[in-house]
Motif scaffolding. Structure first.
Motif, PDB file in Angstrom:
ATOM      1  N   GLY A 140      -8.398  -7.466 -16.720  1.00 59.62           N
ATOM      2  CA  GLY A 140      -8.519  -6.186 -16.020  1.00 59.62           C
ATOM      3  C   GLY A 140      -7.364  -5.267 -16.377  1.00 59.62           C
ATOM      4  N   THR A 141      -7.449  -4.035 -15.864  1.00 63.71           N
ATOM      5  CA  THR A 141      -6.396  -3.056 -16.109  1.00 63.71           C
ATOM      6  C   THR A 141      -5.367  -3.085 -14.974  1.00 63.71           C
ATOM      7  N   VAL A 142      -4.237  -2.449 -15.230  1.00 57.78           N
ATOM      8  CA  VAL A 142      -3.184  -2.324 -14.209  1.00 57.78           C
ATOM      9  C   VAL A 142      -3.742  -1.619 -12.963  1.00 57.78           C
ATOM     10  N   GLY A 143      -4.508  -0.535 -13.150  1.00 52.33           N
ATOM     11  CA  GLY A 143      -5.030   0.225 -12.003  1.00 52.33           C
ATOM     12  C   GLY A 143      -6.027  -0.585 -11.196  1.00 52.33           C
ATOM     13  N   GLY A 144      -6.948  -1.272 -11.901  1.00 54.34           N
ATOM     14  CA  GLY A 144      -7.934  -2.103 -11.202  1.00 54.34           C
ATOM     15  C   GLY A 144      -7.249  -3.239 -10.480  1.00 54.34           C
ATOM     16  N   ALA A 145      -6.289  -3.865 -11.146  1.00 51.16           N
ATOM     17  CA  ALA A 145      -5.588  -5.011 -10.548  1.00 51.16           C
ATOM     18  C   ALA A 145      -4.802  -4.574  -9.310  1.00 51.16           C
ATOM     19  N   LEU A 146      -4.111  -3.419  -9.402  1.00 50.20           N
ATOM     20  CA  LEU A 146      -3.332  -2.947  -8.245  1.00 50.20           C
ATOM     21  C   LEU A 146      -4.244  -2.632  -7.068  1.00 50.20           C
ATOM     22  N   SER A 147      -5.402  -2.023  -7.360  1.00 52.54           N
ATOM     23  CA  SER A 147      -6.262  -1.591  -6.258  1.00 52.54           C
ATOM     24  C   SER A 147      -6.921  -2.786  -5.571  1.00 52.54           C
ATOM     25  N   LEU A 148      -6.958  -3.943  -6.250  1.00 58.70           N
ATOM     26  CA  LEU A 148      -7.578  -5.148  -5.664  1.00 58.70           C
ATOM     27  C   LEU A 148      -6.534  -6.211  -5.360  1.00 58.70           C
ATOM     28  N   ASN A 149      -5.288  -5.931  -5.649  1.00 62.36           N
ATOM     29  CA  ASN A 149      -4.212  -6.924  -5.585  1.00 62.36           C
ATOM     30  C   ASN A 149      -4.650  -8.232  -6.262  1.00 62.36           C
ATOM     31  N   ALA A 150      -5.029  -8.085  -7.532  1.00 63.19           N
ATOM     32  CA  ALA A 150      -5.485  -9.251  -8.303  1.00 63.19           C
ATOM     33  C   ALA A 150      -4.385 -10.303  -8.321  1.00 63.19           C
ATOM     34  N   GLU A 165       1.862   5.408  -8.576  1.00 64.48           N
ATOM     35  CA  GLU A 165       1.505   6.830  -8.516  1.00 64.48           C
ATOM     36  C   GLU A 165      -0.003   6.936  -8.344  1.00 64.48           C
ATOM     37  N   ILE A 166      -0.398   7.721  -7.338  1.00 69.44           N
ATOM     38  CA  ILE A 166      -1.809   7.827  -6.957  1.00 69.44           C
ATOM     39  C   ILE A 166      -2.231   9.296  -7.003  1.00 69.44           C
ATOM     40  N   HIS A 174       0.897  11.482  -6.056  1.00 68.51           N
ATOM     41  CA  HIS A 174       1.930  11.068  -5.092  1.00 68.51           C
ATOM     42  C   HIS A 174       2.554   9.774  -5.586  1.00 68.51           C
ATOM     43  N   ARG A 175       3.877   9.699  -5.522  1.00 66.74           N
ATOM     44  CA  ARG A 175       4.526   8.412  -5.816  1.00 66.74           C
ATOM     45  C   ARG A 175       4.797   7.692  -4.496  1.00 66.74           C
ATOM     46  N   VAL A 176       4.308   6.444  -4.412  1.00 65.20           N
ATOM     47  CA  VAL A 176       4.416   5.658  -3.181  1.00 65.20           C
ATOM     48  C   VAL A 176       5.236   4.409  -3.489  1.00 65.20           C
ATOM     49  N   ASP A 189      -4.165  -1.637   0.637  1.00 66.83           N
ATOM     50  CA  ASP A 189      -4.292  -0.467   1.494  1.00 66.83           C
ATOM     51  C   ASP A 189      -3.138   0.478   1.151  1.00 66.83           C
ATOM     52  N   PHE A 190      -3.443   1.523   0.370  1.00 63.76           N
ATOM     53  CA  PHE A 190      -2.416   2.490  -0.016  1.00 63.76           C
ATOM     54  C   PHE A 190      -2.282   3.552   1.076  1.00 63.76           C
ATOM     55  N   PRO A 191      -1.085   4.063   1.312  1.00 63.89           N
ATOM     56  CA  PRO A 191      -0.951   5.124   2.318  1.00 63.89           C
ATOM     57  C   PRO A 191      -1.624   6.431   1.878  1.00 63.89           C
ATOM     58  N   VAL A 192      -1.868   6.575   0.567  1.00 63.85           N
ATOM     59  CA  VAL A 192      -2.601   7.748   0.053  1.00 63.85           C
ATOM     60  C   VAL A 192      -3.857   7.214  -0.623  1.00 63.85           C
ATOM     61  N   LYS A 193      -5.026   7.785  -0.298  1.00 62.80           N
ATOM     62  CA  LYS A 193      -6.270   7.304  -0.925  1.00 62.80           C
ATOM     63  C   LYS A 193      -6.489   8.031  -2.251  1.00 62.80           C
ATOM     64  N   GLY A 194      -6.874   7.304  -3.256  1.00 63.30           N
ATOM     65  CA  GLY A 194      -7.138   7.965  -4.532  1.00 63.30           C
ATOM     66  C   GLY A 194      -7.125   6.994  -5.695  1.00 63.30           C
ATOM     67  N   ILE A 195      -6.756   7.515  -6.857  1.00 58.75           N
ATOM     68  CA  ILE A 195      -6.818   6.744  -8.093  1.00 58.75           C
ATOM     69  C   ILE A 195      -5.403   6.391  -8.539  1.00 58.75           C
ATOM     70  N   VAL A 196      -5.193   5.117  -8.812  1.00 56.85           N
ATOM     71  CA  VAL A 196      -3.888   4.683  -9.345  1.00 56.85           C
ATOM     72  C   VAL A 196      -3.789   5.235 -10.765  1.00 56.85           C
TER      73      VAL A 196
END
Ligand SMILES: Cc1cc2nc3c(=O)[nH]c(=O)nc-3n(C[C@H](O)[C@H](O)[C@H](O)COP(=O)(O)OP(=O)(O)OC[C@H]3O[C@@H](n4cnc5c(N)ncnc54)[C@H](O)[C@@H]3O)c2cc1C
Length: 315
Positions: A140-150, A165-166, A174-176, A189-196
């Motif tokens: 998987g990709t970094v973004g997919g893995a982060l969003s699912l906590n692979a 960054e989302i 936004h940098r979180v 669960d990111f404090p900002v909803k969107g795309i990594v």
């Protein structure tokens, strides 16, 4: 590959009067998503866009928002079942071009969302950076893995992140800090909803040889336990809390090797569902339903899908 390729022009926000106002972003219409998912299944998307930078993600999101179109985010498509009817709207695919990795010195590495985990792991190993080895076989990709906590073998990708960054629905980035993110079991669960769009990682110091050796060991274990080189989306169901693994429950319910058309549960690992030819999303969905029913009857557990479903499926 199927689909019609074109260049779409989006207005560049904040462009000066004399400067170029438009920038080309790669877009394809009616692209078959089966060519973009690891299980090799999926109907067409109305349009697929391939941003080259976080700034292009911003432009796409604000343009799609103005046009009132739904946006789906896709990385490597390794945890996705897309319906045979495909999806209406725009698929933003990070894997093709959003793939820069920057080593900032010390143990800090910044990776764009579309960077594949196996590639990141090899680049880290070459620099003697340790931590990502157990995850180096996840396709998987970094973004997919982060969003699912692979995760694998006791390590989750969230453990390695310093910041994320989302891009929100308006395209604002936004940098979180990782400390503000709630990383759970295969969910984030990111404090900002969107795309990594980009992630800062902090690794531990190691040696090139030791890191490569650990990668070799983890991937050998993976090859021994899981089907290898097959069309699959990995684990079909989440492991139920406080119970045996989903794979063991499916195995006990007799689902190993069970088929619907060309879709079948692996004989090696019952929670891996394979496309052994020309399986459709409907075949996979039917087989998943059978697996859920069998486990419910034999163990009284309702298995919950880990794979993400896109598009319309019959109830
Ligand atoms: C052979 C095999 C082995 C696997 N082994 C493991 C394993 O050991 N551990 C594990 O956890 N998983 C495993 N997986 C599942 C999968 O690889 C992971 O879940 C991976 O993190 C998914 O990343 P992706 O880029 O493919 O996401 P996709 O499948 O493209 O998308 C999955 C979900 O993430 C969202 N998403 C994707 N990119 C972004 C982004 N940039 N920002 C926000 N959301 C985004 C999508 O919208 C979708 O909801 C395996 C899969 C396969 C095929």
């Amino acid at each position: 590959m199927s689909g019609n390729w074109e260049r779409l022009s989006f207005r560049r926000e904040g462009a000066g009067k004399g400067g170029p106002a438009l920038r080309s972003i790669e877009v394809s219409f009616h692209l078959k998503l089966r060519d973009y998912t690891t299980i090799g299944i999926g109907g067409a998307a109305e349009r697929v866009v391939f941003p080259r930078s976080p700034a292009e993600v911003r432009e796409i999101l604000s343009a799609e928002r103005r046009a009132g179109r739904a946006v789906y985010t896709m990385g490597a498509g390794s945890n996705l079942l897309v319906s045979d009817g495909g999806v209406a709207g725009t698929v933003l695919c990070t894997k093709k071009h959003l793939s820069k990795v920057v080593f900032l010195g010390g143990q800090t590495v910044v990776a764009e969302a579309g960077v594949m985990l196996p590639r990141l792991a090899v680049l880290c190993a070459l620099s003697g950076l340790s931590g990502i080895e157990p995850l180096s076989g996840i396709p998987g990709t970094v973004g997919g893995a982060l969003s699912l906590n692979a995760g694998a073998y006791g390590r989750q990708i969230g453990d390695l992140a310093e910041w994320v960054e989302i891009a929100d629905a308006e395209g604002e980035i936004h940098r979180v800090e990782a400390a503000a993110v709630r990383f759970g079991y295969r969910e984030t669960d990111f404090p900002v909803k969107g795309i990594v769009v980009r992630v800062g990682f902090r690794f531990a110091e190691g040696t090139r040889e030791a890191v490569f050796e650990l990668m070799r060991q983890w991937n050998e274990k993976r090859r021994a336990d899981q089907p290898w080189g097959e069309k699959t989306f990995g684990s079909t169901f989440r492991n139920p809390p406080g119970r045996e693994s989903a794979g063991l429950l499916l195995d006990r319910a007799g689902m190993k090797g069970q088929r619907e058309g060309d879709a079948c549960f692996s004989e090696k690992h019952a929670n891996f569902l394979l496309n052994r030819g020309r399986a459709t999303a409907a075949d996979v969905r039917r087989l998943m339903d059978r697996g859920q029913r069998a486990v419910s009857e034999t163990a009284g557990v309702l298995l919950v899908p880990e794979v993400k479903l896109w598009g319309e499926f019959d109830a």
